[in-house]
Motif scaffolding. Sequence first.
Motif, PDB file in Angstrom:
ATOM      1  N   ASP A  59       0.835  -1.307  -0.023  1.00 45.07           N
ATOM      2  CA  ASP A  59      -0.039   0.056  -0.017  1.00 45.07           C
ATOM      3  C   ASP A  59       0.990   1.202  -0.021  1.00 45.07           C
ATOM      4  O   ASP A  59       0.679   2.227  -0.842  1.00 45.07           O
ATOM      5  N   SER A  60       1.764   1.249   0.890  1.00 45.24           N
ATOM      6  CA  SER A  60       2.723   2.549   0.860  1.00 45.24           C
ATOM      7  C   SER A  60       3.481   2.436  -0.304  1.00 45.24           C
ATOM      8  O   SER A  60       3.882   3.693  -0.611  1.00 45.24           O
ATOM      9  N   ALA A  61       4.070   1.603  -1.034  1.00 47.47           N
ATOM     10  CA  ALA A  61       4.764   1.440  -2.208  1.00 47.47           C
ATOM     11  C   ALA A  61       3.873   1.948  -3.389  1.00 47.47           C
ATOM     12  O   ALA A  61       4.426   2.390  -4.406  1.00 47.47           O
ATOM     13  N   SER A  62       2.665   1.688  -3.275  1.00 53.38           N
ATOM     14  CA  SER A  62       1.814   1.950  -4.418  1.00 53.38           C
ATOM     15  C   SER A  62       1.825   3.373  -5.068  1.00 53.38           C
ATOM     16  O   SER A  62       1.961   3.627  -6.359  1.00 53.38           O
ATOM     17  N   LYS A  63       1.932   4.534  -4.214  1.00 51.56           N
ATOM     18  CA  LYS A  63       1.874   6.020  -4.752  1.00 51.56           C
ATOM     19  C   LYS A  63       3.112   6.049  -5.766  1.00 51.56           C
ATOM     20  O   LYS A  63       3.085   6.938  -6.543  1.00 51.56           O
ATOM     21  N   GLY A  76      -0.462  -5.589  -9.304  1.00 49.26           N
ATOM     22  CA  GLY A  76       0.032  -4.031  -8.883  1.00 49.26           C
ATOM     23  C   GLY A  76      -0.841  -3.062  -9.346  1.00 49.26           C
ATOM     24  O   GLY A  76      -2.010  -2.904  -9.148  1.00 49.26           O
ATOM     25  N   THR A  77      -0.319  -1.964 -10.194  1.00 53.05           N
ATOM     26  CA  THR A  77      -1.000  -0.843 -10.528  1.00 53.05           C
ATOM     27  C   THR A  77      -1.752  -1.111 -11.860  1.00 53.05           C
ATOM     28  O   THR A  77      -2.273  -0.003 -12.293  1.00 53.05           O
ATOM     29  N   MET A 118      -3.304  -0.547  -4.589  1.00 53.21           N
ATOM     30  CA  MET A 118      -2.787  -0.589  -5.845  1.00 53.21           C
ATOM     31  C   MET A 118      -3.864  -0.922  -6.678  1.00 53.21           C
ATOM     32  O   MET A 118      -4.065  -0.587  -7.850  1.00 53.21           O
ATOM     33  N   ILE A 119      -5.000  -1.763  -6.282  1.00 52.15           N
ATOM     34  CA  ILE A 119      -6.290  -1.929  -6.794  1.00 52.15           C
ATOM     35  C   ILE A 119      -6.979  -0.420  -7.120  1.00 52.15           C
ATOM     36  O   ILE A 119      -7.521  -0.432  -8.172  1.00 52.15           O
ATOM     37  N   GLU A 120      -6.885   0.302  -6.352  1.00 51.48           N
ATOM     38  CA  GLU A 120      -7.589   1.661  -6.394  1.00 51.48           C
ATOM     39  C   GLU A 120      -6.860   2.247  -7.764  1.00 51.48           C
ATOM     40  O   GLU A 120      -7.584   2.759  -8.573  1.00 51.48           O
ATOM     41  N   ILE A 121      -5.497   2.584  -7.842  1.00 50.47           N
ATOM     42  CA  ILE A 121      -4.745   2.815  -8.778  1.00 50.47           C
ATOM     43  C   ILE A 121      -5.127   2.234 -10.512  1.00 50.47           C
ATOM     44  O   ILE A 121      -5.420   2.711 -11.262  1.00 50.47           O
ATOM     45  N   SER A 122      -5.107   0.765 -10.031  1.00 53.80           N
ATOM     46  CA  SER A 122      -5.557  -0.078 -11.445  1.00 53.80           C
ATOM     47  C   SER A 122      -7.072   0.414 -11.942  1.00 53.80           C
ATOM     48  O   SER A 122      -7.293   0.587 -13.066  1.00 53.80           O
ATOM     49  N   LYS A 123      -8.045   0.488 -11.023  1.00 58.76           N
ATOM     50  CA  LYS A 123      -9.182   0.755 -11.498  1.00 58.76           C
ATOM     51  C   LYS A 123      -9.299   2.131 -12.135  1.00 58.76           C
ATOM     52  O   LYS A 123      -9.899   2.627 -13.138  1.00 58.76           O
TER      53      LYS A 123
END
Length: 214
Positions: free
Chosen positions: A9-13, A49-50, A73-78
Motif C-alpha cells: 500500500d505504501s509503495a503504490s503511490k 500491481g497498478t 494498488m487496486i484503486e490505482i488500477s481501477k
Amino acid sequence: MSKSKKFWDSASKNYDKTEERFEYIHQKSRENAKMHLEGSNVVLDYGCGTGTTACEIANDVKEVYAIDISPKMIEISKRKATEKNIKNIIFAEGDIFDEKLKKESYDRILAFNMLHTIPNPESAVQRINELLKPDGLFISITPCLGDKMSFLIGLQIRLVQILCKIGTIPVPIRRVKSLDLDELITNGNFLNIRTEKIYKGASSYFMVSRKKGA
C-alpha cells in the motif's frame, strides 16, 4: 492488515515511477505475453500491481480478472482502466488462494515479477495449475537476482536484502536463478514451451508454461 499488505500500500503511490528504469524488461514481457493470448481467453493477472499489464492486454482477450493484495494498488488500477475506458477488466483485492477463484476457470494466468517475492512459490505454482483449464498457459516473468546484473543494481539488491532481514521490508525477496525457476515450474506439473532471458541492467526470465495433461 498484514505487514506485507501495508508495505505494498505504501509503495503504490510511487510504484510506477520506481519501475521506470526497468520499462524495457516490462514492455518486452508484455509484448511476449501477447503472442500467447487469444481473443476468447479469460485471463487471471496474479499480483497485478497498478494494473499496467492488465490494461495493455485487455484488447487482446475476452476478460481479465486482476488481483492484488494491496487495496491501494487496486484503486490505482481501477483508475487507469476508467481513464482508458476499458470495460473487460475486473480488479479485486485478493490472493491466489482465495476460495472465490474456481478450479479450471482460466485460459491464461499471468504472474509478472511475483515469484521471487512470495513466501510460498511452490504452493502458488500448484494453485495456478489448479486454476488453469486443461489447455491453459502460465505466463511469468521473474527477476533473477542470482544471475547477471549491473554493479549498481547489485548494490541496491544487497541493500534491499539487508532491509528485508531486519524487517524494514516485510517481503521475502529471494536471489533466484533461471535454473531455480525451471525446477519450480517442472515440479508444479508444467512443461515449459518458451523461455527467454531479458537483460537491461538485471536479468529477468520470461516463461510460458503449459499445464501437463492437456
